[in-house]
Design a protein around this motif. Sequence first.
Motif, mmCIF file in Angstrom:
data_model
loop_
_atom_site.group_PDB
_atom_site.id
_atom_site.type_symbol
_atom_site.label_atom_id
_atom_site.label_comp_id
_atom_site.label_asym_id
_atom_site.label_seq_id
_atom_site.Cartn_x
_atom_site.Cartn_y
_atom_site.Cartn_z
ATOM 1 N N LYS A 49 134.843 65.810 46.104
ATOM 2 C CA LYS A 49 133.983 64.807 46.751
ATOM 3 C C LYS A 49 134.615 63.414 46.767
ATOM 4 O O LYS A 49 134.340 62.625 47.657
ATOM 5 C CB LYS A 49 132.625 64.740 46.042
ATOM 6 N N ARG A 50 135.424 63.105 45.772
ATOM 7 C CA ARG A 50 136.024 61.776 45.700
ATOM 8 C C ARG A 50 137.262 61.710 46.586
ATOM 9 O O ARG A 50 138.053 62.648 46.627
ATOM 10 C CB ARG A 50 136.417 61.452 44.262
ATOM 11 N N LYS A 51 137.452 60.588 47.250
ATOM 12 C CA LYS A 51 138.615 60.474 48.129
ATOM 13 C C LYS A 51 139.918 60.349 47.336
ATOM 14 O O LYS A 51 140.987 60.609 47.859
ATOM 15 C CB LYS A 51 138.466 59.320 49.114
ATOM 16 N N ASP A 52 139.836 59.976 46.062
ATOM 17 C CA ASP A 52 141.038 59.871 45.233
ATOM 18 C C ASP A 52 141.171 61.055 44.268
ATOM 19 O O ASP A 52 141.887 60.977 43.278
ATOM 20 C CB ASP A 52 141.039 58.552 44.455
ATOM 21 N N ALA A 53 140.510 62.157 44.576
ATOM 22 C CA ALA A 53 140.536 63.329 43.695
ATOM 23 C C ALA A 53 141.921 63.968 43.648
ATOM 24 O O ALA A 53 142.635 64.003 44.648
ATOM 25 C CB ALA A 53 139.515 64.358 44.171
ATOM 26 N N GLN A 54 142.273 64.466 42.482
ATOM 27 C CA GLN A 54 143.514 65.231 42.332
ATOM 28 C C GLN A 54 143.222 66.647 42.814
ATOM 29 O O GLN A 54 142.437 67.365 42.215
ATOM 30 C CB GLN A 54 143.969 65.241 40.877
ATOM 31 N N LEU A 55 143.843 67.053 43.910
ATOM 32 C CA LEU A 55 143.583 68.364 44.495
ATOM 33 C C LEU A 55 144.410 69.463 43.843
ATOM 34 O O LEU A 55 143.978 70.606 43.770
ATOM 35 C CB LEU A 55 143.865 68.336 45.995
ATOM 36 N N SER A 56 145.624 69.121 43.428
ATOM 37 C CA SER A 56 146.525 70.140 42.883
ATOM 38 C C SER A 56 147.606 69.460 42.058
ATOM 39 O O SER A 56 147.669 68.233 41.989
ATOM 40 C CB SER A 56 147.168 70.936 44.022
ATOM 41 N N ARG A 57 148.422 70.287 41.471
ATOM 42 C CA ARG A 57 149.603 69.823 40.752
ATOM 43 C C ARG A 57 150.792 70.555 41.342
ATOM 44 O O ARG A 57 150.710 71.750 41.620
ATOM 45 C CB ARG A 57 149.484 70.152 39.270
ATOM 46 N N ASP A 58 151.905 69.860 41.521
ATOM 47 C CA ASP A 58 153.131 70.473 42.036
ATOM 48 C C ASP A 58 154.135 70.535 40.897
ATOM 49 O O ASP A 58 154.512 69.513 40.336
ATOM 50 C CB ASP A 58 153.689 69.647 43.197
ATOM 51 N N VAL A 59 154.531 71.747 40.557
ATOM 52 C CA VAL A 59 155.541 71.953 39.532
ATOM 53 C C VAL A 59 156.789 72.463 40.241
ATOM 54 O O VAL A 59 156.719 73.401 41.032
ATOM 55 C CB VAL A 59 155.061 72.997 38.493
ATOM 56 N N GLU A 60 157.912 71.826 39.986
ATOM 57 C CA GLU A 60 159.180 72.261 40.585
ATOM 58 C C GLU A 60 160.105 72.736 39.467
ATOM 59 O O GLU A 60 160.259 72.054 38.456
ATOM 60 C CB GLU A 60 159.832 71.115 41.355
ATOM 61 N N ILE A 61 160.693 73.915 39.681
ATOM 62 C CA ILE A 61 161.561 74.519 38.672
ATOM 63 C C ILE A 61 162.859 74.978 39.325
ATOM 64 O O ILE A 61 162.831 75.640 40.367
ATOM 65 C CB ILE A 61 160.876 75.735 38.008
ATOM 66 N N ALA A 62 163.977 74.650 38.705
ATOM 67 C CA ALA A 62 165.273 75.153 39.163
ATOM 68 C C ALA A 62 165.386 76.620 38.751
ATOM 69 O O ALA A 62 165.099 76.979 37.612
ATOM 70 C CB ALA A 62 166.403 74.341 38.550
ATOM 71 N N LEU A 63 165.791 77.445 39.694
ATOM 72 C CA LEU A 63 165.988 78.860 39.409
ATOM 73 C C LEU A 63 167.428 79.087 38.945
ATOM 74 O O LEU A 63 168.252 78.170 38.956
ATOM 75 C CB LEU A 63 165.646 79.701 40.636
#
Length: 170
Positions: A49-63
């Motif tokens: 509902k909030r316009k500044d809500a955290q929708l997700s987290r992005d995790v980046e990993i080197a394979l």
Amino acid sequence: MLLDERTNTQHDYTKKQEVDYSEILTPDLAPEWCRDRSLLWNTIEKVEKRKDAQLSRDVEIALLRDLTAEQNIELIRSYVKKEFVDQGMIADINIHKLFGDNPHVHILLTMRAVDQQGFKEKVRLWNSKGLVDKWRKSWCEHANVALAEAGHVSRIDNRTLAAQGITRVP
């Protein structure tokens, strides 16, 4: 092709280069629609509902370049399942440059628990700073087991070079 229902904008990722593998992993109780990328992310947009809500987290990993494509896919699937999905998160996995010189994965994680009825409350614990160190250590453990099973002597270490007693430029 993804339609952002909030802005009515079409996002065309079909020309995105070097995305070699994509998959959505969900907890056992998640409804089937959570495996549809468009439905998943549009529903997350609607739930917040909030316009500044955290929708997700992005995790980046080197394979690991020492592993085959199939071994890297199995490695990331098992790691993501244990560290994120088994904790209640939905993970949208996208592996880039799997056959290139910089194989890596972007993992988009939901911030809300999910069950048969859909999304529940946000899990604030998932923003704990201590989790990052836990995830890094677990990645090393998973990766080193995969390297050993594949017959490689090389290993990775999540500690800084200084913490390892190594005095060289990274």
